[in-house]
Design an enzyme around this catalytic site. Structure first.
Site, mmCIF file in Angstrom:
data_model
loop_
_atom_site.group_PDB
_atom_site.id
_atom_site.type_symbol
_atom_site.label_atom_id
_atom_site.label_comp_id
_atom_site.label_asym_id
_atom_site.label_seq_id
_atom_site.Cartn_x
_atom_site.Cartn_y
_atom_site.Cartn_z
ATOM 1 C CB SER A 144 -0.646 0.437 -0.236
ATOM 2 O OG SER A 144 -1.812 -0.158 -0.264
ATOM 3 C CG HIS A 145 -2.778 1.721 -4.030
ATOM 4 N ND1 HIS A 145 -2.820 1.847 -2.489
ATOM 5 C CD2 HIS A 145 -3.018 2.600 -4.688
ATOM 6 C CE1 HIS A 145 -3.265 2.968 -2.547
ATOM 7 N NE2 HIS A 145 -3.147 3.745 -3.481
ATOM 8 C CE LYS A 157 0.444 -0.405 5.623
ATOM 9 N NZ LYS A 157 -0.533 -0.950 4.905
ATOM 10 C CG ASP A 309 -3.023 -3.579 -2.018
ATOM 11 O OD1 ASP A 309 -3.185 -4.813 -1.548
ATOM 12 O OD2 ASP A 309 -3.079 -2.428 -1.532
ATOM 13 C CG ASP A 311 -0.509 -3.039 1.651
ATOM 14 O OD1 ASP A 311 -1.270 -2.913 0.618
ATOM 15 O OD2 ASP A 311 -0.761 -2.699 2.684
ATOM 16 C CG ASP A 313 -4.346 -3.125 2.364
ATOM 17 O OD1 ASP A 313 -4.244 -3.120 1.267
ATOM 18 O OD2 ASP A 313 -3.828 -2.341 3.084
ATOM 19 N NE ARG A 314 -5.883 -0.114 -2.046
ATOM 20 C CZ ARG A 314 -6.214 1.033 -2.571
ATOM 21 N NH1 ARG A 314 -6.609 0.993 -3.916
ATOM 22 N NH2 ARG A 314 -6.048 2.285 -2.054
ATOM 23 C CD GLU A 396 -13.417 4.612 -3.265
ATOM 24 O OE1 GLU A 396 -13.297 4.019 -4.432
ATOM 25 O OE2 GLU A 396 -12.487 4.733 -2.294
ATOM 26 C CB SER A 397 -10.276 2.533 -2.284
ATOM 27 O OG SER A 397 -10.223 2.248 -0.735
ATOM 28 C CE LYS A 408 -7.053 -1.108 2.049
ATOM 29 N NZ LYS A 408 -6.637 0.188 2.252
ATOM 30 N NE ARG A 528 -7.995 8.565 -4.041
ATOM 31 C CZ ARG A 528 -7.108 8.278 -4.615
ATOM 32 N NH1 ARG A 528 -7.325 8.047 -6.090
ATOM 33 N NH2 ARG A 528 -6.083 7.849 -4.111
HETATM 34 C C1 VG1 Z 1 -6.767 5.494 -0.738
HETATM 35 C C2 VG1 Z 1 -7.995 4.893 -0.540
HETATM 36 C C3 VG1 Z 1 -8.734 4.616 0.626
HETATM 37 C C4 VG1 Z 1 -7.511 3.679 1.209
HETATM 38 C C5 VG1 Z 1 -6.291 4.264 1.124
HETATM 39 C C6 VG1 Z 1 -5.233 3.202 1.683
HETATM 40 O O1 VG1 Z 1 -6.512 6.755 0.059
HETATM 41 O O2 VG1 Z 1 -9.007 5.914 -1.260
HETATM 42 O O3 VG1 Z 1 -10.052 4.078 0.481
HETATM 43 O O4 VG1 Z 1 -8.039 3.387 2.736
HETATM 44 O O5 VG1 Z 1 -5.825 4.495 0.127
HETATM 45 O O6 VG1 Z 1 -5.394 1.884 0.978
HETATM 46 P P1 VG1 Z 1 -6.624 7.979 -0.705
HETATM 47 O O7 VG1 Z 1 -6.502 9.126 0.511
HETATM 48 O O8 VG1 Z 1 -5.349 7.981 -1.670
HETATM 49 O O9 VG1 Z 1 -7.925 8.379 -1.340
HETATM 50 V V1 VG1 Z 1 -3.986 1.122 1.027
HETATM 51 O O10 VG1 Z 1 -4.273 -0.098 -0.039
HETATM 52 O O11 VG1 Z 1 -2.868 2.107 0.400
HETATM 53 O O12 VG1 Z 1 -3.556 0.754 2.565
HETATM 54 CO CO CO Z 2 -2.954 -1.659 0.354
#
Ligand code: VG1
Ligand code: CO
Length: 575
Positions: A144-145, A157, A309, A311, A313-314, A396-397, A408, A528
């Site tokens: 992801s990010h 995943k 991001d 992948d 989804d953000r 919020e992310s 998302k 966080r």
């Molecule tokens: C983070 C975010 C969460 C999000 C997750 C996956 O998780 O806070 O809201 O769903 O990333 O996003 P964490 O456990 O690091 O707080 V993604 O774009 O990685 O699918």
């Molecule tokens: Co992502």
């Protein structure tokens, strides 16, 4: 399982020099050779908030990927007759891992694999494809990010048949299986050509290389009025920049914004997926989408800016010199959903993750619909969406989505905003300020302390937990604690309960601090701290966010003794 060659191969005992690597070959197979390779478990294959995410160097250890994939296949049971979809965000190791996974899928008896061309599939597109073709699930290779490249991160995943991330009980089953794994199966065959569309065979498995973009574009066209969006771009009165961050969404954004909606070339920046994301950190926030933020802060800023991001989804939403917090964005989308064809029938309900600001709660109350509060992670929205209890969801992310898929969806949020801008013909900033005037403003910020000592981070949370019974009624400056707890969620659909989902401290006057540890980091622990303060008075809504939250920030440090436990004076990232 399909008969020939799929049953357990008989041991022929060809041993390699490493213990993980006893190879046995199925002798009676004529069409392909299935190897059963002995292995021993890794003890750290526990999926976090979103899949199994580790450093590339960990994933590249012999058998590491194979163990986890075999654990997934073992839990899925009979694969004969099933179709799964495979793809990834294009990061370093994506294609190599995909070749291994496809060969393992064939060896485990899967009937058909759909694969995104070039190994590319965004997370939302994967969800869309699983749902559209009624598949049994899919594997997305993405961290992801998180940063990519040889020194960066990699991830796996698994999404289930509703198109959403595997729920906790399934990821726990993968993990448990991984702890007792003894061997994995893989076919010996040349690599699949991932770049040419069409059908081929890998052992007994059909492989179809599919266009990763077209099904997704088709779905967006059903939800949004593309003709109206085309007119917005051709009006000459509107301009935007979209930042693909050299990750997966470039091809999707180009297909929709430029090819379909007629936005000028140059609307999409960093549009080519690159294995190292061009050295960028594909996390769409004010810190990492620096070039976009500079453009949007400049004198000649376009009307609208957005980024996604790794992948896809953000989403980050920007106006001219104006940042929309993801929590506000969710509330605004909910309040204006009736303007969008896909949601004109109204919302069944909304859902947000617990740390997300309560801005959307106000909109839900106004609309007379339910608002659900779930733990962090998209997997918790799946049941609500499937049961028809919620239509829009958000975190919020920088994650927003709806019941159109079970993930998302970054570009979906961008198209939603574009549709609002096309309808209202006012600026992003005006839309947000009007929203605050009507519903009040939730000042909101998240402070991340990355890569802190894992043990210390847990001690910090334990220390908070111990204080919970005594916090009520305590004063910190002008703030008075109204209530404090450790968030626990009971899924209203299947009754499953998730404990320890974040420490919440509520204050009089609708202020709140939430603490939790990240479940996606790959280095030490990430603390966080989520800060929220409500302001109903329009006269006081113009303050700078960190200033408005200053007292809360100070209190958050004091209660949790952040400096003491982490040794840090300041957070590493503020969003
Ligand atoms: C983070 C975010 C969460 C999000 C997750 C996956 O998780 O806070 O809201 O769903 O990333 O996003 P964490 O456990 O690091 O707080 V993604 O774009 O990685 O699918
Ligand atoms: Co992502």
């Amino acid at each position: 399982m399909s008969g020939k060659g799929i049953e357990e191969a008989k041991a022929t005992g060809k041993k390699t020099d490493s213990f993980r690597g006893l190879i046995t070959v199925s002798p009676e197979d004529e069409t392909m050779t299935i190897k059963t390779v002995s292995t021993i478990p890794f003890t750290d294959q526990k999926p976090g908030t979103s899949g199994l995410r580790k450093k590339v160097s960990i994933f590249k250890q012999p058998n590491y990927l194979e163990n986890f994939i075999q654990s997934i296949f073992n839990c899925l049971g009979e694969l004969n007759g099933k179709t799964l979809v495979f793809g990834g965000d294009g990061r370093y190791h994506n294609k190599e891992a995909l070749q291994v996974i496809l060969k393992m899928a064939a060896a485990n008896g899967l009937s058909k694999a759909l694969v995104g061309q070039g190994g590319i599939l965004s997370t939302p597109a994967t969800s869309c494809i699983i749902r559209k073709y009624h598949l049994q699930g899919g594997i997305i290779l993405s961290a992801s990010h998180n940063p990519g490249g040889p020194e960066g991160d990699f991830g796996v995943k698994f999404n289930v048949e509703n198109g959403g991330p595997a729920p906790e009980k399934i990821t726990t089953a993968f993990y448990e299986r991984s702890l007792s794994i003894e061997n994995y199966k893989i076919v010996e065959a040349p690599d699949i050509d991932l770049d040419t569309l069409g059908l081929s065979r890998l052992g007994d498995m059909d492989v179809e290389i599919i266009d990763p973009v077209s099904d997704y574009v088709e779905l967006m066209e059903i939800l949004f009025d593309f003709n109206k969006l085309e007119r917005l771009f051709s009006s000459g009165e509107f301009s935007m920049v979209y930042d693909g961050m050299h990750a997966v969404t470039g091809p999707y954004a180009k297909a929709i914004l430029i090819d379909r909606l007629g936005a000028p070339e140059g609307t999409v920046i960093h549009g080519k997926p690159l294995p190292d994301f061009g050295g960028l950190h594909p996390d769409p926030n004010l810190k990492y989408a620096r070039e976009l933020v500079e453009i949007m802060d400049s004198e000649v800023a376009p009307d609208f800016g957005a980024a996604s991001d790794g992948d896809g989804d953000r989403n980050m939403i920007l106006g001219k010199r104006f940042f929309v917090t993801p929590s506000d964005s969710l509330a605004i989308l909910a309040s204006k959903a009736d303007e969008i064809p896909g949601y004109s029938a109204g919302l069944k309900g909304v859902a947000r993750s617990m740390p997300t600001s309560r801005a959307v709660d106000k909109v839900a109350r106004h609309l007379g619909i339910d608002c659900y509060e779930t733990p962090t992670g998209w997997k918790f929205f799946g049941n609500l969406l499937d049961a028809g209890r919620a239509t829009l969801c958000g975190e919020e992310s920088f994650g927003t989505g709806s019941d159109h898929i079970r993930e998302k969806d970054g570009l979906w949020a961008v198209l939603f905003w574009l549709s609002i801008l096309a309808e209202e013909r006012s600026s992003v900033e005006e839309i947000v300020r009007n929203h605050w005037r009507k519903f009040g403003r939730h000042f909101y910020s998240r402070h991340d302390y990355e890569a802190v000592d894992t043990q210390k981070a847990h001690e910090l949370i334990d220390h908070l937990r111990q204080q919970l019974p005594d916090l009520r009624g305590r004063h910190f400056g002008n703030l008075c604690v109204r209530n404090a707890d450790d968030f626990e969620y009971s899924d209203p659909v299947d009754g499953s309960v998730s404990h320890h989902q974040g420490i919440r401290i509520f204050f009089e006057d609708d202020a709140r601090i939430v603490y939790r540890l990240s479940g996606t980091g790959t280095q030490g622990a990430t603390l966080r701290v989520y800060l929220e303060k409500f302001e109903a008075d329009p006269e006081k809504q113009g303050q700078e966010t960190q200033e408005a939250l200053a007292e809360l920030i100070k209190t958050a440090n004091e209660i949790a003794r952040i400096r003491f436990f982490t040794g840090r004076d300041n957070p590493s990232v503020i969003t």
